[in-house]
Scaffold this motif. Structure first.
Motif, short mmCIF file in Angstrom:
data_model
loop_
_atom_site.label_atom_id
_atom_site.label_comp_id
_atom_site.label_asym_id
_atom_site.label_seq_id
_atom_site.Cartn_x
_atom_site.Cartn_y
_atom_site.Cartn_z
N ARG A 43 0.86 -1.19 0.00
CA ARG A 43 0.00 0.00 0.00
C ARG A 43 0.89 1.24 0.00
O ARG A 43 1.82 1.32 0.79
CB ARG A 43 -0.92 -0.01 1.22
CG ARG A 43 -1.91 -1.19 1.14
CD ARG A 43 -2.80 -1.29 2.35
NE ARG A 43 -3.48 -0.02 2.58
CZ ARG A 43 -3.73 0.47 3.79
NH1 ARG A 43 -3.37 -0.18 4.87
NH2 ARG A 43 -4.35 1.62 3.92
N TRP A 44 0.56 2.18 -0.88
CA TRP A 44 1.32 3.42 -1.02
C TRP A 44 0.40 4.63 -0.88
O TRP A 44 -0.76 4.60 -1.29
CB TRP A 44 1.89 3.54 -2.43
CG TRP A 44 3.14 2.82 -2.74
CD1 TRP A 44 3.64 1.70 -2.15
CD2 TRP A 44 4.04 3.17 -3.78
NE1 TRP A 44 4.80 1.34 -2.76
CE2 TRP A 44 5.07 2.21 -3.77
CE3 TRP A 44 4.08 4.19 -4.73
CZ2 TRP A 44 6.14 2.27 -4.66
CZ3 TRP A 44 5.14 4.23 -5.61
CH2 TRP A 44 6.15 3.28 -5.57
N ARG A 45 0.99 5.69 -0.35
CA ARG A 45 0.48 7.05 -0.55
C ARG A 45 1.64 7.82 -1.10
O ARG A 45 2.70 7.89 -0.49
CB ARG A 45 -0.02 7.71 0.74
CG ARG A 45 -0.57 9.13 0.45
CD ARG A 45 -0.87 9.93 1.69
NE ARG A 45 0.24 10.03 2.60
CZ ARG A 45 1.29 10.84 2.43
NH1 ARG A 45 1.40 11.61 1.37
NH2 ARG A 45 2.25 10.87 3.33
N PHE A 50 -3.14 7.24 -4.00
CA PHE A 50 -3.14 6.04 -3.17
C PHE A 50 -3.12 4.82 -4.09
O PHE A 50 -3.92 4.74 -5.04
CB PHE A 50 -4.39 6.02 -2.27
CG PHE A 50 -4.38 7.12 -1.25
CD1 PHE A 50 -3.92 6.88 0.03
CD2 PHE A 50 -4.79 8.40 -1.59
CE1 PHE A 50 -3.90 7.89 0.98
CE2 PHE A 50 -4.76 9.43 -0.65
CZ PHE A 50 -4.31 9.17 0.63
N LEU A 51 -2.21 3.90 -3.81
CA LEU A 51 -2.02 2.72 -4.64
C LEU A 51 -2.06 1.47 -3.79
O LEU A 51 -1.73 1.52 -2.60
CB LEU A 51 -0.66 2.77 -5.35
CG LEU A 51 -0.30 4.03 -6.12
CD1 LEU A 51 1.16 3.99 -6.53
CD2 LEU A 51 -1.19 4.17 -7.33
N ARG A 120 4.35 2.30 2.05
CA ARG A 120 5.20 3.43 1.72
C ARG A 120 4.32 4.67 1.72
O ARG A 120 3.32 4.74 1.01
CB ARG A 120 5.83 3.26 0.33
CG ARG A 120 6.61 4.47 -0.14
CD ARG A 120 7.11 4.26 -1.58
NE ARG A 120 7.74 5.44 -2.10
CZ ARG A 120 7.12 6.40 -2.78
NH1 ARG A 120 5.81 6.31 -3.04
NH2 ARG A 120 7.77 7.46 -3.20
N HIS A 121 4.69 5.64 2.55
CA HIS A 121 3.96 6.90 2.63
C HIS A 121 4.94 8.01 2.28
O HIS A 121 5.95 8.19 2.97
CB HIS A 121 3.41 7.13 4.04
CG HIS A 121 2.53 6.02 4.50
ND1 HIS A 121 1.21 5.94 4.14
CD2 HIS A 121 2.78 4.93 5.27
CE1 HIS A 121 0.68 4.85 4.67
NE2 HIS A 121 1.62 4.22 5.35
N ALA A 122 4.67 8.75 1.19
CA ALA A 122 5.60 9.78 0.71
C ALA A 122 4.92 11.14 0.66
O ALA A 122 3.81 11.28 0.15
CB ALA A 122 6.12 9.41 -0.68
N SER A 123 5.62 12.13 1.21
CA SER A 123 5.22 13.53 1.11
C SER A 123 6.32 14.25 0.34
O SER A 123 7.50 14.10 0.67
CB SER A 123 5.06 14.15 2.50
OG SER A 123 4.04 13.47 3.21
N ILE A 124 5.94 15.03 -0.68
CA ILE A 124 6.92 15.59 -1.61
C ILE A 124 6.54 17.02 -1.95
O ILE A 124 5.36 17.33 -2.19
CB ILE A 124 6.98 14.75 -2.90
CG1 ILE A 124 7.22 13.27 -2.57
CG2 ILE A 124 8.07 15.28 -3.84
CD1 ILE A 124 6.94 12.32 -3.72
#
Length: 156
Positions: A43-45, A50-51, A120-124
């Protein structure tokens, strides 16, 4: 069974190995290769996207690298513990119009017992830069050379 050493629980050394392996894989810009580091149901953000699962990851990365050209990435461990690692990262890329960007972010990773990332949680954040202000210079696709400065050395 898929396995991706090093395995949790992480130490400073194994967390750094995990981060460098991720950096090297992402610098190939090969979505299929990158996806192998994630569980089948990962699971990703990523920003506002969201994936779930490797198929979504591969599709997302194909789209990403069609937009973000000449992509070069550096990751650095921020902290780690048990089966989690937090990294900060910066990448440089340009769009199809030739505008360069430096993208700064943080990722929180969670791994299963086989060393595969299950979350995986990503803020960019993206900053437009002039091409002359680029800091990441190495042949691509491919890994950052061992003698290239890291984020701390670059003052990022």
């Amino acid at each position: 069974m898929d396995e991706r050493p090093p395995f949790p629980p992480f130490t400073a050394e194994t967390a750094a190995q995990k981060a460098r392996a991720a950096e090297d894989a992402w610098n190939t810009c090969d979505p299929e290769r990158v996806s192998l580091a994630y569980t089948h149901d990962s699971r990703w953000r990523n920003r506002d996207v969201f994936l779930e699962g490797r198929d979504d990851i591969v599709a997302f990365l194909h789209q990403k690298w069609a937009r973000e050209l000449e992509y070069r990435l550096i990751k650095e461990v921020w902290t780690y513990g048990d089966n989690r690692i937090a990294v900060r990262f910066v990448y440089e890329s340009h769009n199809v119009e030739g505008q360069w960007f430096r993208s700064h972010g943080n990722e929180n990773w969670e791994f299963d017992e086989h060393g595969l990332m299950r979350q995986r949680h990503a803020s960019i954040n993206d900053i437009a830069i002039d091409g002359a202000d680029r800091l990441f210079h190495w042949d691509r696709p491919g890994p950052r050379p061992m003698d290239h400065p890291d984020l701390t050395e670059l003052g990022l």
